[in-house]
Design a protein around this motif. Structure first.
Motif, PDB file in Angstrom:
ATOM      1  N   VAL A 273     -30.779  46.753 100.331  1.00 54.36           N
ATOM      2  CA  VAL A 273     -29.685  47.471  99.668  1.00 54.36           C
ATOM      3  C   VAL A 273     -28.759  48.126 100.697  1.00 54.36           C
ATOM      4  N   TYR A 274     -28.655  47.520 101.851  1.00 53.89           N
ATOM      5  CA  TYR A 274     -27.795  48.063 102.912  1.00 53.89           C
ATOM      6  C   TYR A 274     -26.362  48.248 102.422  1.00 53.89           C
ATOM      7  N   GLN A 275     -25.862  47.276 101.646  1.00 55.19           N
ATOM      8  CA  GLN A 275     -24.472  47.335 101.193  1.00 55.19           C
ATOM      9  C   GLN A 275     -24.234  48.465 100.195  1.00 55.19           C
ATOM     10  N   GLN A 276     -25.314  48.961  99.574  1.00 59.23           N
ATOM     11  CA  GLN A 276     -25.155  50.043  98.595  1.00 59.23           C
ATOM     12  C   GLN A 276     -25.251  51.434  99.217  1.00 59.23           C
ATOM     13  N   GLN A 277     -25.429  51.522 100.523  1.00 60.61           N
ATOM     14  CA  GLN A 277     -25.530  52.825 101.159  1.00 60.61           C
ATOM     15  C   GLN A 277     -24.209  53.576 101.034  1.00 60.61           C
ATOM     16  N   ASP A 278     -24.279  54.854 100.699  1.00 64.31           N
ATOM     17  CA  ASP A 278     -23.094  55.693 100.506  1.00 64.31           C
ATOM     18  C   ASP A 278     -22.497  56.020 101.877  1.00 64.31           C
ATOM     19  N   LEU A 279     -21.325  55.457 102.165  1.00 67.50           N
ATOM     20  CA  LEU A 279     -20.720  55.618 103.490  1.00 67.50           C
ATOM     21  C   LEU A 279     -20.146  57.012 103.713  1.00 67.50           C
ATOM     22  N   SER A 280     -20.113  57.850 102.667  1.00 70.16           N
ATOM     23  CA  SER A 280     -19.649  59.224 102.858  1.00 70.16           C
ATOM     24  C   SER A 280     -20.737  60.119 103.445  1.00 70.16           C
ATOM     25  N   LYS A 281     -21.973  59.591 103.524  1.00 68.43           N
ATOM     26  CA  LYS A 281     -23.104  60.349 104.066  1.00 68.43           C
ATOM     27  C   LYS A 281     -23.324  59.979 105.536  1.00 68.43           C
ATOM     28  N   SER A 282     -24.129  60.803 106.232  1.00 67.76           N
ATOM     29  CA  SER A 282     -24.408  60.530 107.647  1.00 67.76           C
ATOM     30  C   SER A 282     -25.409  59.397 107.816  1.00 67.76           C
ATOM     31  N   ASN A 283     -26.297  59.180 106.791  1.00 70.39           N
ATOM     32  CA  ASN A 283     -27.250  58.071 106.736  1.00 70.39           C
ATOM     33  C   ASN A 283     -28.432  58.228 107.690  1.00 70.39           C
ATOM     34  N   PHE A 284     -29.558  57.634 107.250  1.00 65.50           N
ATOM     35  CA  PHE A 284     -30.816  57.647 108.013  1.00 65.50           C
ATOM     36  C   PHE A 284     -31.135  59.033 108.576  1.00 65.50           C
ATOM     37  N   VAL A 285     -31.588  59.933 107.702  1.00 65.31           N
ATOM     38  CA  VAL A 285     -31.842  61.305 108.126  1.00 65.31           C
ATOM     39  C   VAL A 285     -33.119  61.392 108.952  1.00 65.31           C
ATOM     40  N   THR A 286     -33.177  62.379 109.802  1.00 60.51           N
ATOM     41  CA  THR A 286     -34.390  62.768 110.512  1.00 60.51           C
ATOM     42  C   THR A 286     -34.610  64.256 110.280  1.00 60.51           C
ATOM     43  N   ILE A 287     -35.845  64.714 110.474  1.00 58.20           N
ATOM     44  CA  ILE A 287     -36.191  66.119 110.234  1.00 58.20           C
ATOM     45  C   ILE A 287     -36.074  66.889 111.553  1.00 58.20           C
ATOM     46  N   PRO A 288     -35.108  67.810 111.682  1.00 57.02           N
ATOM     47  CA  PRO A 288     -34.970  68.570 112.928  1.00 57.02           C
ATOM     48  C   PRO A 288     -36.184  69.456 113.192  1.00 57.02           C
ATOM     49  N   GLU A 289     -36.316  69.862 114.440  1.00 59.15           N
ATOM     50  CA  GLU A 289     -37.362  70.830 114.773  1.00 59.15           C
ATOM     51  C   GLU A 289     -37.061  72.165 114.105  1.00 59.15           C
ATOM     52  N   GLY A 290     -38.133  72.899 113.775  1.00 66.80           N
ATOM     53  CA  GLY A 290     -37.976  74.217 113.193  1.00 66.80           C
ATOM     54  C   GLY A 290     -37.962  74.178 111.671  1.00 66.80           C
ATOM     55  N   HIS A 291     -37.340  75.192 111.075  1.00 68.01           N
ATOM     56  CA  HIS A 291     -37.359  75.365 109.618  1.00 68.01           C
ATOM     57  C   HIS A 291     -36.067  74.834 109.004  1.00 68.01           C
ATOM     58  N   VAL A 292     -36.178  73.854 108.106  1.00 72.73           N
ATOM     59  CA  VAL A 292     -35.028  73.301 107.398  1.00 72.73           C
ATOM     60  C   VAL A 292     -35.400  73.072 105.932  1.00 72.73           C
ATOM     61  N   THR A 293     -34.405  72.733 105.138  1.00 72.62           N
ATOM     62  CA  THR A 293     -34.598  72.408 103.734  1.00 72.62           C
ATOM     63  C   THR A 293     -34.229  70.949 103.498  1.00 72.62           C
ATOM     64  N   LEU A 294     -35.082  70.217 102.786  1.00 70.27           N
ATOM     65  CA  LEU A 294     -34.791  68.850 102.358  1.00 70.27           C
ATOM     66  C   LEU A 294     -34.585  68.884 100.842  1.00 70.27           C
ATOM     67  N   ALA A 295     -33.377  68.578 100.391  1.00 74.97           N
ATOM     68  CA  ALA A 295     -33.030  68.674  98.967  1.00 74.97           C
ATOM     69  C   ALA A 295     -32.669  67.296  98.422  1.00 74.97           C
ATOM     70  N   PHE A 296     -33.283  66.908  97.292  1.00 82.66           N
ATOM     71  CA  PHE A 296     -33.022  65.634  96.630  1.00 82.66           C
ATOM     72  C   PHE A 296     -32.147  65.848  95.402  1.00 82.66           C
ATOM     73  N   HIS A 297     -31.286  64.861  95.123  1.00 83.23           N
ATOM     74  CA  HIS A 297     -30.372  64.940  93.988  1.00 83.23           C
ATOM     75  C   HIS A 297     -30.387  63.610  93.225  1.00 83.23           C
ATOM     76  N   ASN A 298     -30.187  63.698  91.905  1.00 82.49           N
ATOM     77  CA  ASN A 298     -30.132  62.515  91.033  1.00 82.49           C
ATOM     78  C   ASN A 298     -31.409  61.689  91.146  1.00 82.49           C
ATOM     79  N   VAL A 299     -32.545  62.346  91.154  1.00 82.16           N
ATOM     80  CA  VAL A 299     -33.810  61.640  91.331  1.00 82.16           C
ATOM     81  C   VAL A 299     -34.798  62.042  90.245  1.00 82.16           C
ATOM     82  N   GLY A 300     -35.811  61.212  90.057  1.00 88.02           N
ATOM     83  CA  GLY A 300     -36.968  61.569  89.258  1.00 88.02           C
ATOM     84  C   GLY A 300     -38.107  61.891  90.199  1.00 88.02           C
ATOM     85  N   ASP A 301     -39.126  61.030  90.239  1.00 85.42           N
ATOM     86  CA  ASP A 301     -40.246  61.229  91.153  1.00 85.42           C
ATOM     87  C   ASP A 301     -39.842  60.826  92.570  1.00 85.42           C
TER      88      ASP A 301
END
Length: 463
Positions: free
Chosen positions: A423-451
């Protein structure tokens, strides 16, 4: 000291290098870290130009068949195992289990030695740092699952401890002391005229303690911070418990030395600690004076304990009592914890050790259908650091799998029968894409999802 090294191949077969009947590794090296530093020299000064991490390798001597008469047959087992690369090294030490992906670089094969053994050189080249895999899941609650609560005072951090200034005797606090443990409420000092002082005293090998247990429910991954004024008296042993936090089935002690307290002090010291809750449960808070010395008595003084949801930096500079955490409004449905009104939120504490060689840990995210146009964000406070999303319908029974793990980078839609679509072609190009988790304390928030389920690698250049 190495406790155990073993390997898994791509098929999931295990090769135990501590099996004294078959394989033993010794003279192990290459578990540290090495950089390639490029510098520019200006007279007597050096300017760092670039730094890159060198490919590490596990180097060792392999002893085969020490306590067996079937050395050749045992060696054949190694070849069968190596026939399914790549491999994952399992490195177990006193600090826990770590993993590291690798491939074979070298394995010598010489004639059998006296005693019907083989002594060979073996080298594995590493493809990743050491890592631990940490997994989380999210499933929305239905409205029928129970009564929800919205806590009052969410617009600013509140002190969640009941009766924190001891003005109403010790109401809301439970005495946990040994019979010899004593307490005394003292009048406020001039610098804080609205807060009494709790003095706990105990004799040799005895405990004087009060618990504040008021029904605060905490969740795994939530950050909690506390602050308290402490003063000691006649205390030669400052490496002993003074604060105990209890969450569900677990607990953690903080010692005087953790809080920077010395053997005695003529004035109060304000100590603060922040930590991430490791499991769901009901929280309680204890103030402790435990005499582990042989002297007659020793005392600890406490003033204005404060507990908030959030980081130490979120604590108000001036103390105020607020209301205990059971001050809430009840609704006839589940009210999920949120972040700016968005559900499916995880507080993450990434304790990776990169020594400057990387800026984030890879993560694999699985979104289960049905859902439409799912996306997710990494946030520091309200600032969006990274994001990824897909303009796609994920039907019921399907799952969207997105991985930023370098060796297995992918974005796939997987059908119930196992059919995989890119589904490479369906990736939202307005996003930074392929996230990684930075060191330290951060928040990971999901939207428009179920499980949702995800796992990320807490990585360590060396352990």
């Amino acid at each position: 000291m190495i406790r155990k090294i073993s390997m898994l191949n791509e098929k999931g077969d295990l090769l135990d290098f501590s099996d004294r009947e078959k394989f033993i590794l010794y003279d192990v090296s290459g578990l540290g870290v090495e950089f390639d530093n490029k510098v520019d020299i200006f007279n007597a000064s050096v300017l760092m130009n670039s730094q890159s991490l060198k490919l590490g390798s596990l180097k060792a001597t392999l002893l085969v068949g020490q306590n067996s008469s079937n050395g050749y047959e045992i060696f054949t087992e190694i070849f069968r195992f190596l026939n399914s690369p790549p491999y994952t090294m399992l490195y177990e030490t006193d600090n826990g289990m770590y993993y590291r992906s690798c491939v074979l670089n070298k394995l010598t094969k010489s004639d059998m030695k006296k005693g019907r053994i083989f002594l060979e050189d073996v080298v594995f080249d590493f493809l990743t740092p050491f890592y631990k895999e940490i997994s989380e899941t999210y499933k929305p609650n239905s409205d029928a699952e129970g009564d929800g609560k919205i806590y009052a005072g969410t617009n600013k951090p509140r002190n969640l401890i009941a009766n924190p200034n001891f003005l109403n005797n010790m109401q809301d606090w439970s005495n946990m002391s040994d019979p010899e443990g004593t307490y005394q409420l003292q009048a406020p000092a001039t610098d804080k005229p609205t807060s009494n002082i709790l003095k706990l005293t105990s004799s040799n090998n005895k405990l004087s303690s009060f618990m504040n247990a008021w029904g605060l429910k905490v969740r795994k991954g939530e950050r909690i911070s506390f602050r308290v004024d402490i003063k000691t008296e006649n205390n030669p042993d400052y490496d002993r418990p003074v604060i105990r936090v209890v969450y569900g089935t677990g607990e953690k002690d903080y010692k005087y030395s953790d809080l920077g307290i010395t053997s005695s002090s003529s004035s109060f010291k304000t100590a603060a600690i922040s930590f991430v809750v490791p499991e769901d449960g009901v929280f309680s808070f204890q103030l402790i004076n435990q005499n582990l010395s042989t002297i007659g008595t020793m005392s600890t003084y406490f003033r204005e304990p404060m507990l908030i949801r959030g980081d130490v930096s979120d604590m108000p500079p001036d103390f105020y009592s607020g209301k205990p955490s059971n001050n809430y409004y009840a609704y006839p449905y589940i009210y999920e914890s949120d972040y700016n009104g968005k559900s499916g939120v995880f507080q993450i504490e990434n304790n990776s050790v990169y020594i400057g060689s990387a800026k984030g840990s890879p993560v694999e995210i699985t979104v289960h259908g049905p859902c439409t146009n799912p996306y997710w964000e990494i946030l520091d406070g309200s600032k969006v650091l990274q994001s990824d999303g897909y303009n796609i319908d994920v039907p019921d029974g399907y799952k969207l799998v997105v991985s930023s793990i370098v060796q297995n980078q992918r974005m796939k839609l997987i059908a119930p029968d196992g059919t995989i679509s890119d589904v490479y072609q369906q990736q939202d190009l307005s996003k930074s894409n392929f996230v990684t988790i930075p060191e330290g304390h951060v928040t990971l928030a999901f939207h428009n999802v179920g499980d949702v389920s995800f796992n990320y690698r807490e990585e360590y250049i060396t352990v």
